[in-house]
Scaffold this active site. Structure first.
Site: not given
Length: 476
Positions: A241, A381, A392, A398, A403, A462
Site C-alpha cells: 500500500c 495511513h 493513526e 477510505k 482501500h 506490508f
C-alpha cells in the site's frame, strides 16, 4: 487504498498532538499501527484550546528555522511541480466529479457483482462499475488486458491530457526525457489467476501467451510507455500500500538528478476478484458488515471491524519547474519532498516504538525543507481494525471509496492536491461514535473549509514499508 480524507476505509496510526522544541509547534507522535488493513486518511492540525488539532493556514505564525532542515529548493531544474492528474475510481474518471463525491460524503461501497461472492464471508467492496476505456485503448487490446493495466492506461493518458501533453504535443518533445513509473501492489491478479486455472484444469498448453506479460508488475509502466512513446526512466515499484508514494519519491529523484524532465507517476490496482477478496479475508483484515456495506468503513469509530477493499488508479505528471515554465504549462501544485524507510520488524505488524514511521516523517520534511509548524494537513495511513485506528488518528477518505492497495497513494495524492486547490476538506464519513483517544479534528461526516499551507501524505505497506510525500500550493 489508505484513506483519503473521508473517502477510504479506516486504518490505524495514532498521531497525538505533542509540543516540539518548546516553540509551540505541534507534531504527531506515532503510537503503533497494525498493517492488516491499510487505509490512509487526512486530517489537519494545530493548537486548539479544546484539545483538537485544527488550524487554518492564515493563522499560522512565522516559522522558526530548524537547524536540521535544509533550505527550500530554489533551482528551477530541481523544483518539482505537478502539471497533470488522472484517475480511475469508483466515482468514475473525472477529477472534479471524484472530489465532489468525496466532499459530499458519498459512499462508493456496494455489494460485489463482478463474481458470485454469495459464499464469501465478505460480499462488498469499492468495485468500479461502468468503466470505459474508449478513446484510450483499442478494442483488441482492451479485451485482453487485465483491469489493473486498463485502469493504468486510462489514468495515465488522462493525466498527460490534463498536463497538455497529448499525442500531438509529445511528438514535438524529446521523449527520451520523459519517463513512466506506475507501480502496483499485486499486479495483474486476474491474468495470473486465469493462467493458473488453465494450467490446473487443462494443462500447460492451454495457458495464454499473455499470462506472464499481463501478470508481472512492471507492465503498467511498460504499456503506457509503449502507447505514448515515452523513452525515459521506466520501471515499477511494488511496496504494497506504500507503492504510489514510493513511485513519487523515486520519480522526483530522477528529475532532481537531471535524468528526466517529466515523469508520469502513480499506482494502479484491480484486486476486487475472488483471489484478492478471498486472500484478504484469510488475513482477517476486512470488515464483515455485509448488511450495511456503505457503513462498513468507520475510521476511528468504536464500532469499526476492518477495512473495505477498493480498486482504481491515480497518476500525476511530475515535472521540473524549468520544463513546465518553458512549455507554458499550468501548474497545479508543488512536490516539495519525500522519504522512504523500513520498520525492519515484521511482515504485517509495525514496530511498537514507531521509529520507522516517525523517522520517515522527519526525513520527508528535511528533504522538503519544511518545518513541522508549516504542516497543517496530513493524509495519514490508517486501517479499520480495532488496534489500527488508534494507531493513526486521521481518517478522511477510505470510508467512501475503499482501500485501493497499490493505487491508494495515487488517489490520495489527487485528493490532497484538490484540497490544496479548493480549500475544502472532504469528510470522514460513518464516524458516529469516536474513540475517546482520538483528539484531532478528523473532519467527521461533513466537509470543512480549510486553507492548506503544506500537506503530507503517508502510506505504509506490508513488509514495514513506510513512505511520506509533501505537497504544497505552488508559489513562484
Amino acid at each position: 487504498m489508505a484513506g483519503v480524507a473521508g473517502s477510504c476505509c479506516s486504518s490505524g496510526v495514532v498521531f497525538r498532538g505533542k509540543e516540539v522544541g518548546g516553540n509551540g509547534a505541534l507534531w504527531g507522535q506515532y503510537n503503533g499501527l497494525r498493517h492488516g488493513d491499510n487505509n490512509a486518511h487526512l486530517f489537519h492540525f494545530g493548537n486548539n484550546p479544546n484539545g483538537h488539532l485544527s488550524i487554518s493556514a492564515k493563522k499560522c505564525r512565522a516559522i522558526k528555522a530548524m537547524a536540521s532542515a535544509p533550505k527550500r529548493e530554489k533551482d528551477p531544474k530541481k523544483r518539482i511541480v505537478i502539471t497533470g492528474m488522472g484517475l480511475v475510481s469508483v466515482f468514475g474518471s473525472d477529477i472534479d466529479t471524484f472530489y465532489n463525491k468525496l466532499l459530499e460524503g458519498q459512499s462508493g461501497i456496494s455489494t460485489i457483482d463482478r463474481f458470485d461472492a454469495s459464499n464469501f464471508s465478505v460480499r462488498f467492496a469499492g468495485q468500479i462499475r461502468g468503466f470505459s476505456s474508449e478513446g484510450y485503448i483499442d478494442g483488441k487490446n482492451d479485451r485482453r488486458l487485465d483491469d489493473c493495466w486498463r485502469y493504468c492506461l486510462v489514468a495515465g493518458k488522462r493525466a498527460l491530457e490534463n498536463a497538455n501533453l497529448g499525442p500531438e504535443i509529445l511528438e514535438t518533445m524529446d521523449r527520451t526525457r520523459i519517463g513512466v513509473l506506475v507501480g502496483t501492489g499485486m499486479g495483474g491478479l486476474s491474468a495470473f489467476t486465469t493462467g493458473v486455472d488453465a494450467l490446473i484444469q487443462k494443462g500447460y498448453k492451454k495457458i495464454s501467451p499473455f499470462f506472464i506479460p499481463y501478470s508481472i508488475t512492471n507492465m503498467g509502466s511498460a504499456l503506457l510507455a509503449i502507447d505514448t512513446g515515452l523513452m525515459g526512466p521506466n520501471y515499477s515499484i511494488s511496496t504494497a500500500c506504500a507503492t504510489a508514494n514510493y513511485c513519487f519519491y523515486a520519480a522526483a529523484n530522477h528529475i532532481r538528478r537531471g535524468e528526466a524532465d517529466v515523469m508520469v507517476v502513480g499506482g494502479t490496482e484491480a484486486a476486487v476478484m475472488p483471489t484478492g477478496v478471498g486472500g484478504f479475508i484469510a488475513c482477517r483484515a476486512l470488515s464483515q458488515r455485509n448488511d450495511s456495506p456503505q457503513k462498513a468503513s468507520r475510521p476511528w469509530d468504536k464500532n469499526r471491524d476492518g477495512f473495505v477493499m477498493g480498486e482504481g488508479s491515480g497518476v500525476l505528471v511530475m515535472e521540473s519547474l524549468e520544463s513546465a515554465m518553458n512549455r507554458g504549462a499550468t501548474i497545479i501544485a508543488e512536490y516539495l519532498g519525500g522519504a522512504i524507510t523500513c520498520d525492519a520488524h515484521h511482515m504485517t505488524d509495525p514496530r511498537s516504538d514507531g521509529l520507522g514511521v516517525s523517522s520517515c516523517i522527519t526525513k520527508s520534511l528535511q528533504d522538503a525543507g519544511v518545518s513541522p509548524e508549516e504542516v497543517n494537513y496530513v493524509n495519514a495511513h490508517a486501517t479499520s481494525t480495532l488496534a489500527g485506528d488508534l494507531a493513526e488518528v486521521n481518517a478522511i477518505k477510505k470510508s467512501m471509496i475503499g482501500h485501493g492497495l497499490g493505487a491508494a497513494g495515487g488517489l490520495e495524492a489527487i485528493a490532497t492536491i484538490k484540497a490544496i486547490n479548493t480549500g475544502w476538506l472532504h469528510p470522514t464519513i460513518n464516524q458516529d461514535d469516536l474513540e475517546p483517544d482520538v483528539t484531532i479534528d478528523t473532519v467527521p461526516n461533513v466537509m470543512k473549509k480549510h486553507e492548506v499551507n503544506i500537506a503530507i501524505s503517508n502510506s505504509f505497506g506490508f513488509g514495514g514499508h513506510n513512505s511520506v510525500v509533501v505537497f504544497a500550493p505552488f508559489r513562484p
